[in-house]
Design an enzyme around this catalytic site. Structure first.
Site, short mmCIF file in Angstrom:
data_model
loop_
_atom_site.label_atom_id
_atom_site.label_comp_id
_atom_site.label_asym_id
_atom_site.label_seq_id
_atom_site.Cartn_x
_atom_site.Cartn_y
_atom_site.Cartn_z
N ASP A 22 -6.93 -6.45 3.81
CA ASP A 22 -7.99 -5.72 3.11
C ASP A 22 -8.98 -6.72 2.52
OD1 ASP A 22 -9.35 -3.56 1.82
OD2 ASP A 22 -8.31 -4.09 -0.04
N ASP A 51 -4.19 -17.88 0.16
CA ASP A 51 -5.20 -18.46 -0.73
C ASP A 51 -6.01 -19.52 0.01
OD1 ASP A 51 -2.89 -20.01 -0.61
OD2 ASP A 51 -2.93 -20.60 -2.73
N TYR A 105 0.81 -1.21 0.00
CA TYR A 105 0.00 0.00 0.00
C TYR A 105 0.85 1.27 0.00
CZ TYR A 105 -4.84 -1.54 0.66
OH TYR A 105 -6.10 -2.04 0.48
N LYS A 114 2.05 -15.50 2.47
CA LYS A 114 2.21 -16.17 1.17
C LYS A 114 3.69 -16.51 1.05
CE LYS A 114 0.69 -17.58 -2.87
NZ LYS A 114 -0.23 -18.74 -3.02
N ASP A 123 -12.92 -8.10 4.13
CA ASP A 123 -14.19 -7.98 3.39
C ASP A 123 -14.87 -9.34 3.33
OD1 ASP A 123 -13.95 -5.26 2.79
OD2 ASP A 123 -14.57 -5.55 0.71
C1 IPM Z 1 -10.59 -0.53 3.62
C2 IPM Z 1 -10.75 0.12 2.26
C3 IPM Z 1 -9.54 0.99 2.01
C4 IPM Z 1 -8.32 0.09 1.99
C5 IPM Z 1 -9.61 1.83 0.71
C6 IPM Z 1 -10.87 2.67 0.67
C7 IPM Z 1 -8.39 2.68 0.55
O1 IPM Z 1 -10.93 -0.84 1.29
O2 IPM Z 1 -10.51 0.22 4.63
O3 IPM Z 1 -10.57 -1.75 3.69
O4 IPM Z 1 -8.00 -0.51 0.96
O5 IPM Z 1 -7.67 -0.01 3.04
MG MG Z 2 -11.17 -2.80 2.04
#
Ligand code: IPM
Ligand code: MG
Length: 350
Positions: free
Chosen positions: A241, A217, A135, A185, A245
């Site tokens: 990240d 993975d 990042y 990984k 999700d």
């Molecule tokens: C998160 C989001 C952010 C990230 C984006 C919006 C920059 O996806 O907080 O998970 O990738 O960290």
């Molecule tokens: Mg995110």
């Protein structure tokens, strides 16, 4: 207790209004000041993380954030994108430890797309490193090389960066079921071989916690196959990240999940795990519970007000038990309410 309030974009202002109402209803004294972050900041000041916001955020004990981003700003230059504001505040405040719980509330078991028996009782904590990795790695860019475009990024971690996030994760595991799974990984990437080595070297400091390792993975697969095998997971910025999700969606209700991003002194930025939902912005239908629960996390981690945090969390459980649902978690037989009515219900339950 100084709080910098950043409503942000999309549904941000609507959900933040409810969280602020809940905080004001507690018998605690807060100083709250609002500022712009993200797209609204670009519109107001030409910068996704303007100086006025930087000053407030640096002076505050905690930052409470709604959400940033939206299609309106998607075509801007990279350094003006709302996401840049978010990455900027994380980096500037040194918020390296991102805690993302994924909890399945029993009342919302049907919201998950997985079979109820696979997710019933799910309670995972993802600890994501937030200020390093690909990042922020240099060099990065898109250039012309040998007559064609060439894109590149750099993944890197120092051992001290790895050790400090591992320690946060070990401490968290210690307070839960004493199981920590580190995700990397290492079969392909040297950076994550170092990650695994440092995890193993840190483990003896926490003899009461059982450390395991998993390739990313496989971890992505295991999260949908049998998520309850996990308790605390720790990983780098990019894998975290993605996996966070995935984990949040196991619960089927990302609109319920808060998050905390902490520095080494428990200063923190607290925000819902979901985004700015531009498609429903301004309609008064967004779910404010993740933001309200983020405020509870703030009380717990930054202000050490455990009782007040529990009070908010119990109030949220109560409104779910009473059958109140925003559109994202609605099912027949429950009562559909908007953002403000959900805030009213939480206040009543408080
Ligand atoms: C998160 C989001 C952010 C990230 C984006 C919006 C920059 O996806 O907080 O998970 O990738 O960290
Ligand atoms: Mg995110």
């Amino acid at each position: 207790m100084k709080i910098c309030v950043l409503p942000g974009d999309g549904i941000g202002p609507e959900i933040m209004a409810e969280a602020v109402r809940v905080l004001k209803a507690l018998d605690l004294k807060f100083e709250m000041e609002e500022a712009h972050l993200g797209g609204c900041a670009v519109d107001a000041a030409g910068d996704p993380y303007p100086e006025a916001t930087q000053r407030l955020a640096q002076a505050a004990d905690a930052v409470l954030l709604g959400a940033v981003g939206g299609p309106k700003w998607d075509t801007l230059a990279r350094e003006l994108r709302p996401e840049r504001g978010l990455l900027g505040i994380r980096k500037q405040l040194g918020l390296f430890a991102n805690l993302r719980p994924a909890i399945l509330y029993p009342e919302l078991a049907n919201a998950s797309t997985l079979k109820p028996e696979v997710v019933a009782g799910l309670d995972i904590l993802i600890v994501r490193e937030l200020t390093g990795d690909i990042y922020f790695g240099q060099p990065r860019g898109i250039e012309l090389r040998d007559g064609e475009r060439y894109g590149f990024n750099t993944m890197h971690y120092t051992e001290s960066e790895i050790r400090r996030i591992l320690r946060v994760a070990f401490e968290a595991a210690r307070k839960r079921s004493k199981k920590l799974c580190s995700v990397d990984k290492m079969n392909v990437l040297e950076t994550t071989q170092l990650w695994r080595d440092v995890a193993n070297e840190t483990a003896p400091e926490y003899p009461d916690v059982e450390l395991s390792h998993m390739l990313v993975d496989n971890a992505a697969m295991q999260l949908v196959r049998n998520p309850k095998q996990f308790d605390v997971m720790v990983t780098g910025n990019m894998f975290g990240d993605i996996l966070s999700d995935e984990a949040s969606m196991l619960t089927g209700s990302i609109g319920m999940l808060p998050s905390a991003s902490l520095d080494s002194n428990n200063k923190g930025l607290y925000e819902p795990s979901h985004g700015s939902a531009p498609d429903i912005a301004g309609q008064g239908v967004a779910n404010p519970l993740a933001t309200i629960l983020s405020a509870a996390m703030m009380l717990r981690y930054t202000f050490a007000q455990e009782a007040a945090a529990l009070r908010i969390e119990s109030a949220v459980k109560k409104v779910l038990a009473q059958g109140y649902r925003t559109g994202d978690i609605y099912e027949p037989g429950t009562q559909k309410v908007g953002t403000k009515a959900m805030g009213d219900a939480v206040l009543a339950a408080l």
